[in-house]
Design an enzyme around this catalytic site. Structure first.
Site, PDB file in Angstrom:
ATOM      1  N   HIS A   1      -8.484  -9.611   0.353  1.00  8.05           N
ATOM      2  CA  HIS A   1      -8.793  -9.834   2.269  1.00  8.05           C
ATOM      3  C   HIS A   1     -10.351 -10.443   2.861  1.00  8.05           C
ATOM      4  O   HIS A   1     -11.565  -9.788   2.879  1.00  8.05           O
ATOM      5  CB  HIS A   1      -8.855  -8.626   2.439  1.00  8.05           C
ATOM      6  CG  HIS A   1      -8.915  -7.991   3.937  1.00  8.05           C
ATOM      7  ND1 HIS A   1      -7.298  -7.179   4.238  1.00  8.05           N
ATOM      8  CD2 HIS A   1      -9.023  -8.421   4.917  1.00  8.05           C
ATOM      9  CE1 HIS A   1      -7.451  -6.739   5.636  1.00  8.05           C
ATOM     10  NE2 HIS A   1      -8.667  -7.712   6.171  1.00  8.05           N
TER      11      HIS A   1
ATOM     12  N   HIS B   1       0.827  -1.108  -0.147  1.00  6.02           N
ATOM     13  CA  HIS B   1       0.429  -0.126  -0.074  1.00  6.02           C
ATOM     14  C   HIS B   1       0.970   1.146  -0.075  1.00  6.02           C
ATOM     15  O   HIS B   1       1.064   1.164   0.741  1.00  6.02           O
ATOM     16  CB  HIS B   1      -0.868  -0.077   1.128  1.00  6.02           C
ATOM     17  CG  HIS B   1      -1.770  -0.853   1.578  1.00  6.02           C
ATOM     18  ND1 HIS B   1      -3.097  -1.260   1.158  1.00  6.02           N
ATOM     19  CD2 HIS B   1      -1.231  -2.042   1.904  1.00  6.02           C
ATOM     20  CE1 HIS B   1      -3.931  -2.736   1.314  1.00  6.02           C
ATOM     21  NE2 HIS B   1      -2.903  -2.782   2.118  1.00  6.02           N
ATOM     22  N   PHE B   2       1.287   1.759  -0.948  1.00 11.03           N
ATOM     23  CA  PHE B   2       2.158   3.648  -1.393  1.00 11.03           C
ATOM     24  C   PHE B   2       0.770   4.460  -0.772  1.00 11.03           C
ATOM     25  O   PHE B   2       1.687   5.059  -1.032  1.00 11.03           O
ATOM     26  CB  PHE B   2       2.923   3.496  -2.811  1.00 11.03           C
ATOM     27  CG  PHE B   2       4.084   1.761  -2.171  1.00 11.03           C
ATOM     28  CD1 PHE B   2       4.257   1.629  -1.454  1.00 11.03           C
ATOM     29  CD2 PHE B   2       5.023   1.234  -3.486  1.00 11.03           C
ATOM     30  CE1 PHE B   2       5.319   0.066  -1.007  1.00 11.03           C
ATOM     31  CE2 PHE B   2       6.466   0.492  -3.214  1.00 11.03           C
ATOM     32  CZ  PHE B   2       6.237   0.143  -2.080  1.00 11.03           C
ATOM     33  N   ARG B   3      -0.069   3.994  -0.939  1.00 12.27           N
ATOM     34  CA  ARG B   3      -0.932   5.304  -0.600  1.00 12.27           C
ATOM     35  C   ARG B   3      -0.920   6.579  -1.657  1.00 12.27           C
ATOM     36  O   ARG B   3      -1.222   7.516  -1.218  1.00 12.27           O
ATOM     37  CB  ARG B   3      -0.227   5.866   0.237  1.00 12.27           C
ATOM     38  CG  ARG B   3      -0.104   5.089   1.765  1.00 12.27           C
ATOM     39  CD  ARG B   3      -1.202   4.371   2.830  1.00 12.27           C
ATOM     40  NE  ARG B   3      -1.110   3.815   3.618  1.00 12.27           N
ATOM     41  CZ  ARG B   3      -1.749   2.395   3.911  1.00 12.27           C
ATOM     42  NH1 ARG B   3      -2.709   2.159   3.417  1.00 12.27           N
ATOM     43  NH2 ARG B   3      -1.661   2.525   5.221  1.00 12.27           N
TER      44      ARG B   3
ATOM     45  N   ASP C   1       2.338  -6.890   2.858  1.00 10.52           N
ATOM     46  CA  ASP C   1       1.043  -5.829   2.890  1.00 10.52           C
ATOM     47  C   ASP C   1       1.959  -5.034   3.553  1.00 10.52           C
ATOM     48  O   ASP C   1       0.555  -4.208   4.856  1.00 10.52           O
ATOM     49  CB  ASP C   1       0.230  -6.716   3.978  1.00 10.52           C
ATOM     50  CG  ASP C   1      -0.937  -6.285   4.605  1.00 10.52           C
ATOM     51  OD1 ASP C   1      -1.159  -5.162   3.409  1.00 10.52           O
ATOM     52  OD2 ASP C   1      -1.828  -6.309   5.297  1.00 10.52           O
TER      53      ASP C   1
ATOM     54  N   HIS D   1       1.551   3.949   8.551  1.00 11.67           N
ATOM     55  CA  HIS D   1       0.908   4.758   8.994  1.00 11.67           C
ATOM     56  C   HIS D   1       1.786   5.651  10.125  1.00 11.67           C
ATOM     57  O   HIS D   1       2.523   4.945  10.733  1.00 11.67           O
ATOM     58  CB  HIS D   1      -0.691   3.891  10.063  1.00 11.67           C
ATOM     59  CG  HIS D   1      -1.520   3.756   9.437  1.00 11.67           C
ATOM     60  ND1 HIS D   1      -2.562   3.964   8.329  1.00 11.67           N
ATOM     61  CD2 HIS D   1      -0.714   2.395   9.288  1.00 11.67           C
ATOM     62  CE1 HIS D   1      -3.164   3.369   7.956  1.00 11.67           C
ATOM     63  NE2 HIS D   1      -2.866   2.056   8.283  1.00 11.67           N
TER      64      HIS D   1
ATOM     65  N   HIS E   1      -2.730 -12.243   2.999  1.00 13.58           N
ATOM     66  CA  HIS E   1      -2.380 -12.972   4.081  1.00 13.58           C
ATOM     67  C   HIS E   1      -3.068 -14.170   5.119  1.00 13.58           C
ATOM     68  O   HIS E   1      -4.113 -13.379   6.268  1.00 13.58           O
ATOM     69  CB  HIS E   1      -2.194 -10.967   4.651  1.00 13.58           C
ATOM     70  CG  HIS E   1      -3.948 -10.856   4.228  1.00 13.58           C
ATOM     71  ND1 HIS E   1      -4.653 -11.360   4.221  1.00 13.58           N
ATOM     72  CD2 HIS E   1      -3.390  -9.251   4.432  1.00 13.58           C
ATOM     73  CE1 HIS E   1      -5.620 -10.193   3.854  1.00 13.58           C
ATOM     74  NE2 HIS E   1      -4.859  -8.977   3.707  1.00 13.58           N
TER      75      HIS E   1
END
Ligand code: DOR
Length: 435
Positions: free
Chosen positions: A174, A60-62, A298, A302, A228
């Site tokens: 997920h 998740h490179f946002r 994953d 944050h 995951h």
């Protein structure tokens, strides 16, 4: 430009052997050429292992929308440092990536920012089936069968049936059951401590959703990848799944359990939650024995100030991409898995599952995405050294054994001797759709 890598222990599909590799331009041109062959650059890799670059198929490179936590440039720099030469990124950005137009825009963004190679899953919603059907430049479809960071969720049976029946791209999901998670949260008054996170997102929630997704995949004969896996029960259940169902484990579910909440609090809060020590052991065993196909991070950064909030306001997710390979090399050094298994699960299998062209193994004609590793070199993990914009790691203070020392992306050295080339030369991954 010709580059010769000399004297490395090369992990080839047919086994590990000490040999030389010739790269021409961005491609592997020869395996075992004469050591005297002329080249523009010669890399003496005596004492090192040469592996195909790691493919992290879950990050998740946002970018766009949440770039205060990470962006494609910082995330891909962290990847290069860690020996990850290709990443596949998730759609829970802002706006959520659920249309072909947003996919095209994101690919353009990556072309201007990515240091390593890239691909982007398209996210499923209850009503974007037409977009999912026409999407092409993507590894596949991501479904949040249980909600996590962001607002993507498809848990209605009719919507799920349609996605599995009417689309052709591979699907990953997920798997945490939304209803079970909501009921648990209600029973526990929303949760009062970090440890409650594992009571809310419990073993049952994971197993119910994994069973449900595998049932859909089985009936529709649709290629499906369980992201995951976190419980021993899922591992057992997956042994009887059809062979077009594949599965994945993340380092945090191998290394951390509920016992770590006291020490690490929200730093080990992620979805699916950490489970018990016995689950970690079952996951290591399944990995070693070939019952799990992929190891991926994953990587879900944050900021610490966000993580500092009390539960349940604290966000779920941990960064890991720059330590992924070192974490698993450390597993090799402790006899948890062989180097061969590491390469199958971190390069070959993700390339095969997502039908990537020219990736995943050291073979003539393949892209020269390669990583040299020193199995005797300690890899200390310290917050102050982390490249991810999040600036911390749940493994802070740990000294791992085994470290990536040089990363080549499409024939170019992007990381060596502690130095990173920050120019964005990463390329879009191409996917084989069978003509
Ligand atoms: O812990 C998680 N965080 N799990 C996910 O599935 C999403 C991720 C995020 O994006 O923060």
């Amino acid at each position: 430009m010709k580059t010769l890598i000399k004297n490395a222990q090369c992990v080839l599909p047919e086994g590990t052997t000490r040999t030389n590799i010739l790269i021409e331009g961005s491609t592997i041109a020869d395996i075992d050429p004469a050591a005297s062959i002329t080249a523009d650059e010669v890399i003496d890799a005596t004492g090192l292992h040469l592996l195909p670059g790691v493919i992290d198929d879950q990050v998740h490179f946002r970018d766009p929308g949440l770039t205060h936590k990470e962006d494609i440039h910082t995330g891909s720099l962290a990847s290069a440092r860690g020996g990850v030469t290709t990443f596949l990124d998730m759609p829970n950005v802002n706006p959520a990536m659920t249309t072909c137009e947003l996919l095209e825009r994101r690919l353009e963004l990556a072309a201007s920012k990515a240091v390593v190679n890239y691909g982007f899953y398209i996210g499923a919603t209850p009503d974007n089936i037409d977009e999912l059907k026409k999407a092409r430049r993507t590894p596949g479809i991501k479904i949040f069968i249980g909600s996590s960071t962001g607002n993507l969720l498809v848990d209605g049976q009719d919507s799920l049936e349609r996605i599995f029946a009417e689309t052709t791209l591979p699907i990953c999901a997920h798997c945490e059951d939304e209803k079970t998670v909501r009921e648990n949260a209600e029973r526990l008054g929303g949760g009062k401590s970090f440890a409650d996170h594992s009571r809310i997102r419990d073993h049952e929630a994971a197993l119910i959703a994994t069973r449900r997704a595998v049932d859909l995949s089985t009936r529709h004969r649709h290629p499906f990848h369980v992201l995951h896996v976190s419980t021993a029960a899922e591992v057992e259940f997956l042994k009887s799944a059809p062979d077009w169902v594949t599965s994945e484990v993340c380092p945090h579910h191998l290394y951390f359990s509920v016992e770590d909440y006291d020490r690490l609090g929200s730093l080990v809060q992620m979805n699916p939650s950490v489970k018990n020590r016995e689950d970690c052991e079952a996951l290591w065993k399944a990995l070693a024995e070939g019952d799990i196909d992929v190891v991926a991070t994953d990587h879900a950064p944050h900021l610490l100030e966000e993580k500092d909030k009390p539960y349940p306001q604290s966000p779920s997710g941990v960064p890991a991409v720059e330590n992924l390979l070192a974490l698993m090399l450390d597993g090799v050094s402790r006899g948890r898995l062989t180097l061969d298994r590491l390469v199958r699960t971190m390069s070959e299998n993700p390339a095969r599952i997502w039908n990537m062209k020219g990736k995943g193994s050291i073979a003539v004609g393949h892209d020269a995405d390669l990583v040299l590793v020193d199995q005797q070199k300690p890899h200390p993990v310290r917050n102050e050294d982390q490249i991810t914009r999040a600036g911390w790691s749940p493994w802070h203070g740990v000294d791992l054994m085994g470290s990536p020392v040089r990363t080549l992306i499409m024939g170019r050295t992007v990381y060596a001797n502690g130095r990173l080339d920050r120019t964005p030369h990463g390329q879009e991954v191409l996917f084989d759709r069978g003509g």
